[in-house]
Motif scaffolding. Structure first.
Motif, short mmCIF file in Angstrom:
data_model
loop_
_atom_site.label_atom_id
_atom_site.label_comp_id
_atom_site.label_asym_id
_atom_site.label_seq_id
_atom_site.Cartn_x
_atom_site.Cartn_y
_atom_site.Cartn_z
N MET A 34 -30.65 -13.36 -29.88
CA MET A 34 -31.98 -13.77 -30.28
C MET A 34 -33.01 -12.72 -29.92
SD MET A 34 -31.93 -17.80 -29.28
CE MET A 34 -33.44 -18.10 -30.17
N ALA A 35 -32.67 -11.88 -28.94
CA ALA A 35 -33.60 -10.83 -28.53
C ALA A 35 -33.43 -9.64 -29.45
CB ALA A 35 -33.31 -10.43 -27.09
N GLN A 36 -34.48 -9.26 -30.12
CA GLN A 36 -34.43 -8.12 -31.01
C GLN A 36 -34.95 -6.89 -30.28
OE1 GLN A 36 -36.72 -9.21 -34.41
NE2 GLN A 36 -35.37 -10.89 -34.99
N ALA A 37 -34.50 -5.72 -30.75
CA ALA A 37 -34.96 -4.48 -30.15
C ALA A 37 -36.48 -4.38 -30.26
CB ALA A 37 -34.30 -3.29 -30.83
N GLY A 38 -37.08 -3.75 -29.29
CA GLY A 38 -38.53 -3.62 -29.27
C GLY A 38 -39.02 -3.79 -27.85
N CYS A 39 -40.29 -3.98 -27.70
CA CYS A 39 -40.90 -4.15 -26.38
C CYS A 39 -40.75 -5.59 -25.91
CB CYS A 39 -42.37 -3.73 -26.45
SG CYS A 39 -43.35 -4.20 -25.02
N ARG A 40 -40.15 -5.77 -24.75
CA ARG A 40 -39.96 -7.11 -24.20
C ARG A 40 -41.28 -7.71 -23.73
NH1 ARG A 40 -36.72 -7.30 -18.72
NH2 ARG A 40 -35.79 -5.50 -19.76
N GLN A 41 -42.07 -6.91 -23.01
CA GLN A 41 -43.33 -7.42 -22.47
C GLN A 41 -44.25 -6.24 -22.18
OE1 GLN A 41 -43.02 -9.64 -18.80
NE2 GLN A 41 -44.93 -10.72 -19.16
N ALA A 42 -45.49 -6.34 -22.64
CA ALA A 42 -46.53 -5.38 -22.27
C ALA A 42 -47.28 -5.98 -21.09
CB ALA A 42 -47.47 -5.11 -23.43
N LEU A 43 -47.26 -5.28 -19.95
CA LEU A 43 -47.83 -5.81 -18.71
C LEU A 43 -48.84 -4.82 -18.16
CD1 LEU A 43 -47.83 -7.89 -16.40
CD2 LEU A 43 -45.87 -6.68 -15.42
N SER A 44 -50.11 -5.21 -18.15
CA SER A 44 -51.18 -4.37 -17.64
C SER A 44 -51.70 -4.96 -16.33
CB SER A 44 -52.33 -4.27 -18.65
OG SER A 44 -53.36 -3.43 -18.17
N LEU A 45 -51.68 -4.16 -15.27
CA LEU A 45 -52.13 -4.59 -13.94
C LEU A 45 -53.50 -3.98 -13.66
CD1 LEU A 45 -48.81 -3.93 -11.97
CD2 LEU A 45 -49.50 -6.01 -13.17
N GLY A 46 -54.51 -4.82 -13.45
CA GLY A 46 -55.87 -4.36 -13.17
C GLY A 46 -56.25 -4.63 -11.73
N LEU A 47 -56.66 -3.58 -11.01
CA LEU A 47 -56.93 -3.67 -9.58
C LEU A 47 -58.42 -3.54 -9.28
CD1 LEU A 47 -54.11 -1.25 -8.36
CD2 LEU A 47 -53.98 -3.72 -8.76
N ASP A 48 -58.95 -4.46 -8.49
CA ASP A 48 -60.34 -4.43 -8.05
C ASP A 48 -60.53 -3.31 -7.03
OD1 ASP A 48 -62.86 -4.93 -7.04
OD2 ASP A 48 -62.42 -6.95 -6.34
N VAL A 49 -61.46 -2.38 -7.33
CA VAL A 49 -61.73 -1.27 -6.40
C VAL A 49 -63.22 -1.22 -6.05
CG1 VAL A 49 -59.76 0.08 -7.16
CG2 VAL A 49 -61.97 0.41 -8.29
N SER A 50 -63.92 -2.35 -6.12
CA SER A 50 -65.35 -2.39 -5.82
C SER A 50 -65.58 -2.23 -4.32
CB SER A 50 -65.94 -3.71 -6.32
OG SER A 50 -65.26 -4.82 -5.75
N SER A 51 -66.84 -2.32 -3.90
CA SER A 51 -67.20 -2.01 -2.51
C SER A 51 -66.58 -2.96 -1.50
CB SER A 51 -68.72 -2.01 -2.36
OG SER A 51 -69.25 -3.28 -2.69
N SER A 52 -66.11 -4.12 -1.94
CA SER A 52 -65.46 -5.05 -1.00
C SER A 52 -64.08 -4.56 -0.59
CB SER A 52 -65.35 -6.44 -1.62
OG SER A 52 -64.54 -6.41 -2.79
N VAL A 53 -63.58 -3.53 -1.27
CA VAL A 53 -62.25 -2.98 -1.00
C VAL A 53 -62.42 -1.64 -0.27
CG1 VAL A 53 -60.09 -2.18 -2.04
CG2 VAL A 53 -61.37 -4.07 -3.10
#
Length: 254
Positions: A34-53
């Motif tokens: 059932m799984a076809q060739a291609g991208c399984r999952q696009a995963l974007s991780l966004g990290l908070d780097v504001s002054s509280s960090v």
């Protein structure tokens, strides 16, 4: 086993949270055809780097992602099925116009790909960022990063942060029409405060988790993970990645 048996195994993976069962479920998914060739999952991780960090917390985030990606359960799932890889991306955010890509979109097909991403994370140095926290703008930027990857079975945006939005468009004002079809936004809430004051730390996390649940996360299967301070970030990231990969397996047959 048949589709119904495979589906039961996948549901068990989601319920038990077992990396071993998740890996078995993914194997069944690929073997079922059932799984076809291609991208399984696009995963974007966004990290908070504001002054509280601060600088130490910034380092704990990047090192924590590297550790989570290389944790045995996550690593095994990432490298399963190279013909349909996970496509990984990491960026940092603070103010409305302050976004920087750390890891460009990379298909994780081999251990060398994972080692390359790890090296980037470990070698990245902090740059100046806005002092403010613009979660709504980070969501919109994440949408822009994910929009071109419609070939992937699932698209996921993860936002990690230790505070509420205080500038830019409020996250709750971003409409469903602005969300690319099928994109899920998950959150990783990081507790703040003195480790010696346990009650204050838990109260902070409870309040911020509620904020993320009601105003930030959205899309199919969206959830919030928590870390009891930046020192617990790596373990929380590992839990979150494992759950997301399990969700991908279940969603593929739902």
């Amino acid at each position: 086993m048949g589709q119904h048996g495979e589906h039961r195994a996948l549901v068990a993976a989601r319920a038990m949270g077992s990396a071993r069962v998740i890996r078995l479920a993914l194997v069944l998914l690929f073997l079922s055809g059932m799984a076809q060739a291609g991208c399984r999952q696009a995963l974007s991780l966004g990290l908070d780097v504001s002054s509280s960090v601060d600088d130490g917390e910034y380092r704990l985030q990047l090192d924590g992602i590297a550790a989570a990606l290389n944790a045995e359960p996550v690593r095994e799932i990432l490298l399963l099925g190279p013909d349909a890889p996970v496509r990984l991306h990491v960026f940092e955010w603070s103010g409305p116009e302050n976004h920087r890509e750390i890891v460009p979109w990379t298909d994780i097909t081999t251990p060398a790909d994972l080692a390359h991403v790890t090296r980037i994370l470990l070698e990245t140095e902090r740059r100046d960022a806005a002092p403010t926290t613009a979660i709504g703008a980070a969501i919109l930027q994440g949408y822009a990063y994910l929009a071109p990857h419609a070939d992937c079975w699932q698209r996921t945006l993860d936002l990690s942060g230790d505070g509420a939005s205080n500038t830019g468009p409020p996250p709750e004002t971003i409409t469903e029409a602005q969300r690319p079809p099928g994109v899920t936004v998950n959150g990783l809430v990081i507790g703040a405060g003195d480790l010696r004051i346990g009650d204050a730390r838990f109260a902070d996390i409870k309040e911020l988790s509620s904020y993320y649940r009601t105003r930030v996360i959205r899309g199919p299967g969206a959830f919030v993970e928590t870390a009891l301070g930046y020192e617990a970030f790596a373990a929380a990231m590992e839990r979150k990645l494992t759950r997301e990969l399990a969700s991908m397996a279940v969603g593929a047959l739902d």
